[in-house]
Design an enzyme around this catalytic site. Structure first.
Site, PDB file in Angstrom:
ATOM      1  N   CYS A  12       0.697  -1.204   0.044  1.00  0.00           N
ATOM      2  CA  CYS A  12       0.052  -0.011   0.024  1.00  0.00           C
ATOM      3  C   CYS A  12       0.760   1.211  -0.065  1.00  0.00           C
ATOM      4  CB  CYS A  12      -0.915   0.055   1.218  1.00  0.00           C
ATOM      5  SG  CYS A  12       0.005   0.230   2.745  1.00  0.00           S
ATOM      6  N   CYS A  15       3.390   1.696   2.826  1.00  0.00           N
ATOM      7  CA  CYS A  15       4.795   1.019   2.202  1.00  0.00           C
ATOM      8  C   CYS A  15       5.567   1.649   1.453  1.00  0.00           C
ATOM      9  CB  CYS A  15       4.306  -0.477   1.687  1.00  0.00           C
ATOM     10  SG  CYS A  15       3.351  -1.503   2.545  1.00  0.00           S
ATOM     11  N   ASP A 445       7.583  27.331 -32.272  1.00  0.00           N
ATOM     12  CA  ASP A 445       8.591  27.697 -33.134  1.00  0.00           C
ATOM     13  C   ASP A 445       7.828  27.697 -34.576  1.00  0.00           C
ATOM     14  OD1 ASP A 445      11.221  27.985 -34.197  1.00  0.00           O
ATOM     15  OD2 ASP A 445      11.210  25.737 -34.585  1.00  0.00           O
ATOM     16  N   ASP A 644      11.560  22.000 -32.213  1.00  0.00           N
ATOM     17  CA  ASP A 644      12.282  21.024 -32.920  1.00  0.00           C
ATOM     18  C   ASP A 644      14.009  20.975 -33.145  1.00  0.00           C
ATOM     19  OD1 ASP A 644      12.372  22.726 -34.991  1.00  0.00           O
ATOM     20  OD2 ASP A 644      12.324  20.926 -36.209  1.00  0.00           O
ATOM     21  N   ASP A 648      16.204  25.649 -30.230  1.00  0.00           N
ATOM     22  CA  ASP A 648      15.062  25.608 -29.050  1.00  0.00           C
ATOM     23  C   ASP A 648      15.304  25.013 -27.775  1.00  0.00           C
ATOM     24  OD1 ASP A 648      13.443  26.653 -31.314  1.00  0.00           O
ATOM     25  OD2 ASP A 648      12.986  24.777 -32.167  1.00  0.00           O
TER      26      ASP A 648
END
Length: 842
Positions: A12, A15, A445, A644, A648
């Site tokens: 659980c 734990c 971009d 990309d 960037d």
């Protein structure tokens, strides 16, 4: 360094909270994250101050087991395919335990409760002289149930003695208390029979709690089985990804083909793939051609054509044709392996919203034990009877299991990240998934994100006496030997139209002007307006067309032959098919869109206008992109950056959420929080929608988990007994506890039915080729009254002046091809106001 560990024995959230606390105290550990669902732990530590052995020892001292994944794999419990086998074995074990428990529980329950239910029982069991035998038989029927479910006692009491009680501790204490009370009742019955005290015998024969202990363990096991089976469904995305990897590869060795295990493929090996086969590793096609199904990796259903020089990724399916490729990424470096790692890490990470649940879970079990003790004591003082106090105490222990609370967040995160992976959206962390739903501004971009990143021919305007094919033949033949960036676009357009090229002679590049050559013995020129004016070539009104093209963000190129203008060809970096729909999708979600680019302002504003982007920031140097993002954040807005390129990367890292286009550079992908495998901007919109759905699901789960305990604990403690005379039986408490966990997991599984609502229009998904360009959301207008190039330019100018509209007019066909979102009435009015008649719009 970061190291993953497998952790055993956790049941659980209490734990996982205790394991995190124990490992966090180890000197040199900077951060630790425990994944309850995956039974794993990710530790960031200083390897000069500590090591795996110290971390494993800390977990063991906390009462749990730990090992490195490599050592677990040798024992068949590794993190990849072996993990699935471990889950199957665990489910089989739970099912077996439940069936055995049920086999013994049915006669036990019938024997214990049959007389109260009016069920028929043999006369033997109704004879008071046989009371002890009946009670002892119940005891014997309970023992097998306790034996097959001994895990609760082993883990529960060990955790309790270590000072870190968990769910198993509650179950162990509650069922053990019922068993001890039942054994005590056996002694009382024996004493009464031996001393002739039948009143004592009768009273204690009604107080046997063996059926409660058996029922608690059986129902808890059933609930854990259903919970584990449901949790397994949340991780199906990872399992399916793992199953995609082929086990062998066909490589060229010593002049022949040899089938070897995929683990033995090395970078540079030539790998052969036949129709229907899966690609074993990443690579670049060197020979042959085929169409490849990449849907497992990108979510894109249409096969992709692969030619020599194209990249292929592991787990893709070769649909037709055989080809050979050179391996470039193998083992853990393949796209598939990286996807699996990202999804696993995201599932293992914790969202900020989970911190509340973790804090509560760490204190929950000790608090429940305290409440149970107080409840039992109050009932004992109020009634002077052990039975109601035991009933209330055990019911509180059993109903207050923190499973539902601990599962509320991780199951939703795992289901959400898995669903994202199915759609080609890789979410690296739960924090990014949560933050994304708060985004109010998205910075895009331009090149490679909104646009294709490579120039394409968009318009061809031949002069009178020439055709489009003749113009493109001359243009491509001239540009073939050129090194100009726009030359490839014109050559590619001619190749697409299957226009044959003509050899040129006396080729000469004129910097800042264009090129000159001889073609079929004729002098030909290609370049800008200044070049033609210097050569004394009349522009014949095409300068107006070129001016309009330039305003639309396109680059017009003039072509002339033997002193006469042949026509104008426009080249531009065209928008991707779904960019306009993606911008509209962001706006529909209440997100402002900003386009950030290093291009000149006129080109940037033309692209922004065509796509519906109102805020355009142009002529930005690469190092300034991160500052622009920071400026937006300084205004108090959460910002997502989509890009990309290498330039960037700083902006992606600085944004609240960085989203990388999958076809971009490795640097950009590493800097981002989310990766779009299809390089489709619509997937960024889908990611925002998915984030909103996941967070909504988590809040629902947390609400019901808290409400369950707020209602259940007082009910079990008997708070409402004075008013309604209702007291919860431990058996019903066990059923309610199991049901709560199953409900939370089932609610999270609803995320598997997630479908994007901001889907791009069909026209935007499918490219439409006109005049060599790519258009989206097209409408065709038939227009009367245009007589010359000046008319054509005026109509184009009128249409392009409309917000979000890009138009191209064909003078010879008397038509205009329009892209954008303007309605028919606006289009018709713009043309008629310019002095022309609209015949039809389709």
């Amino acid at each position: 360094m970061k190291q993953k560990f497998n952790v055993r024995g956790m049941t659980c959230s209490a734990c996982s909270a205790h394991v995190e606390k124990a490992v966090g105290k180890v000197a040199g550990v900077a951060a630790v994250t425990v994944n309850l669902l995956g039974s794993s732990m990710l530790v960031d530590y200083d390897d000069t101050r500590t090591g795996p052995s110290a971390i494993i020892r800390a977990v063991q001292d906390a009462g749990y087991g730990a090992a490195l994944p490599a050592s677990d794999e040798k024992q068949g419990a590794g993190p990849a395919a072996p993990a699935a086998r471990v889950m199957e074995a665990e489910l089989a074990g739970m099912k077996r335990r439940f069936v055995i428990s049920l086999v013994f529980l049915i006669p036990l329950f019938y024997l214990a409760m049959g007389h109260m239910m009016g069920w028929p029982l043999p006369a033997f069991f109704h004879d008071e002289r046989n009371v002890f035998l009946t009670a002892f038989l119940q005891f014997l029927l309970t023992l097998p149930i306790l034996y097959v479910n001994d895990k609760y006692y082993k883990v529960g009491f060990r955790s309790l003695f270590k000072g870190a009680p968990n769910m198993d501790s509650l179950i162990a204490i509650g069922s053990a208390a019922a068993m001890i009370y039942g054994v005590a009742a056996l002694f009382q019955i024996a004493w009464g029979l031996g001393h002739g005290d039948m009143e004592r015998v009768h009273r204690w024969s009604m107080d046997l709690y063996f059926e409660s202990a058996g029922m608690i363990l059986t129902l808890i096991t059933l609930g854990k089985f259903l919970e584990a089976r449901s949790k397994g469904k949340t991780s199906q995305a990872i399992t399916r990804l793992m199953d995609l990897a082929p086990k062998t590869a066909m490589v060229l060795r010593d002049g022949g083909e040899a089938e070897i295990p995929v683990e033995e493929v090395r970078v540079g090996d030539q790998v052969v793939v036949r129709p229907g086969g899966r690609i074993p590793v990443d690579g670049t096609v060197t020979q042959g051609r085929s169409s490849v199904d990449e849907s497992a990796l990108t979510g894109e259903s249409l096969p992709v054509e692969k030619l020599p020089g194209d990249k292929v990724a592991a787990a893709s399916i070769n649909k037709s044709g055989s080809f050979t490729f050179a391996a470039t990424r193998v083992g853990e470096d393949t796209t598939l392996a990286q996807m699996i790692r990202l999804v696993e890490e995201a599932a293992s990470s914790k969202a900020p919203i989970a911190k509340l649940a973790d804090k509560v879970a760490g204190l929950f079990v000790p608090a429940v034990i305290g409440i149970a003790v107080v409840t039992a004591a109050v009932w004992l003082l109020a009634t002077r009877s052990i039975e109601p106090s035991l009933t209330a105490g055990v019911a509180v222990l059993v109903i207050s299991c923190p499973c539902a609370l601990g599962l509320a967040t991780p199951v939703a995160i795992m289901a959400g990240t898995g669903k994202g992976a199915e759609n080609g959206i890789l979410i690296k962390s739960a924090e990014a998934l949560e933050t994304l739903h708060t985004i109010r501004t998205v910075v895009l971009d331009k090149t490679g994100t909104l646009t294709r990143g490579t120039p394409q021919v968009t318009d061809c305007y031949p002069n009178e006496g020439a055709t489009t094919e003749e113009l493109l033949c001359v243009a491509a033949s001239l540009e073939k030997p050129s090194e100009h960036p726009l030359a490839d676009a014109i050559v590619a357009e001619a190749a697409q139209r299957e226009i044959p090229l003509v050899p040129v002679a006396d080729f000469q590049a004129l910097p800042g002007r264009g090129i000159s050559a001889r073609l079929h013995g004729k002098s030909v020129l290609a370049g800008n307006r200044a070049m033609l004016e210097e050569a004394g070539i009349p522009l014949e009104g095409f300068d107006l067309i070129a001016e309009e093209l330039a305003k639309a963000g396109k680059t017009p190129l003039y072509f002339a032959e033997d002193g006469k203008l042949l026509g104008v060809v426009a080249v531009a970096d065209t928008p991707k098919p779904t960019s306009a729909a993606a911008v509209a999708g962001f706006r529909r979600l209440g997100i402002d869109v900003v386009m950030l680019t290093g291009d000149n302002r006129r080109t940037a504003e033309a692209v922004g206008k065509a796509l519906g982007v109102s805020h355009v920031v142009a002529e930005v140097l690469p190092q300034e992109k991160a500052r622009q993002v920071a400026a937006l954040q300084a205004g108090g807005r959460r910002v997502a950056m989509v890009g990309d390129g290498i330039n960037d990367a700083p902006a992606l890292a600085g944004a609240d959420v960085g989203i990388a286009i999958g076809a971009g550079t490795d640097v950009a992908i590493e800097s981002a929080d989310i990766v779009l495998m299809k390089s489709d901007l619509m997937d960024a919109v889908t990611a925002v929608e998915l984030s909103k759905q996941v967070i909504r699901n988590i809040k629902q789960n947390l609400f019901w988990a808290f409400i369950y305990n707020i209602i259940g604990i007082p009910l079990a403690a008997g708070v409402w007994y004075p008013l309604f005379h209702i007291q919860l039986s431990p058996m019903f408490a066990a059923a309610a506890m199991s049901l709560s966990s199953v409900c939370v997991v089932s609610n999270a599984l609803r995320l598997k039915r997630f479908k994007p609502t901001a889907a791009a229009p069909a026209a935007a998904r499918e490219p439409i080729h006109t005049n060599g360009g790519i258009r989206i959301m097209e409408k065709k207008m038939v227009i009367e009254g245009m007589m010359c190039a000046h008319c054509q330019a005026r109509v184009e100018q009128a249409l392009n002046a409309l917000p979000g509209v890009a138009a191209q007019v064909d003078l010879q066909a008397k038509t205009a091809t329009v892209t954008g979102t303007a309605d028919d009435a606006a289009l018709k009015k713009a043309v008629e106001d310019a002095g022309y008649q609209v015949v039809s719009i389709s």
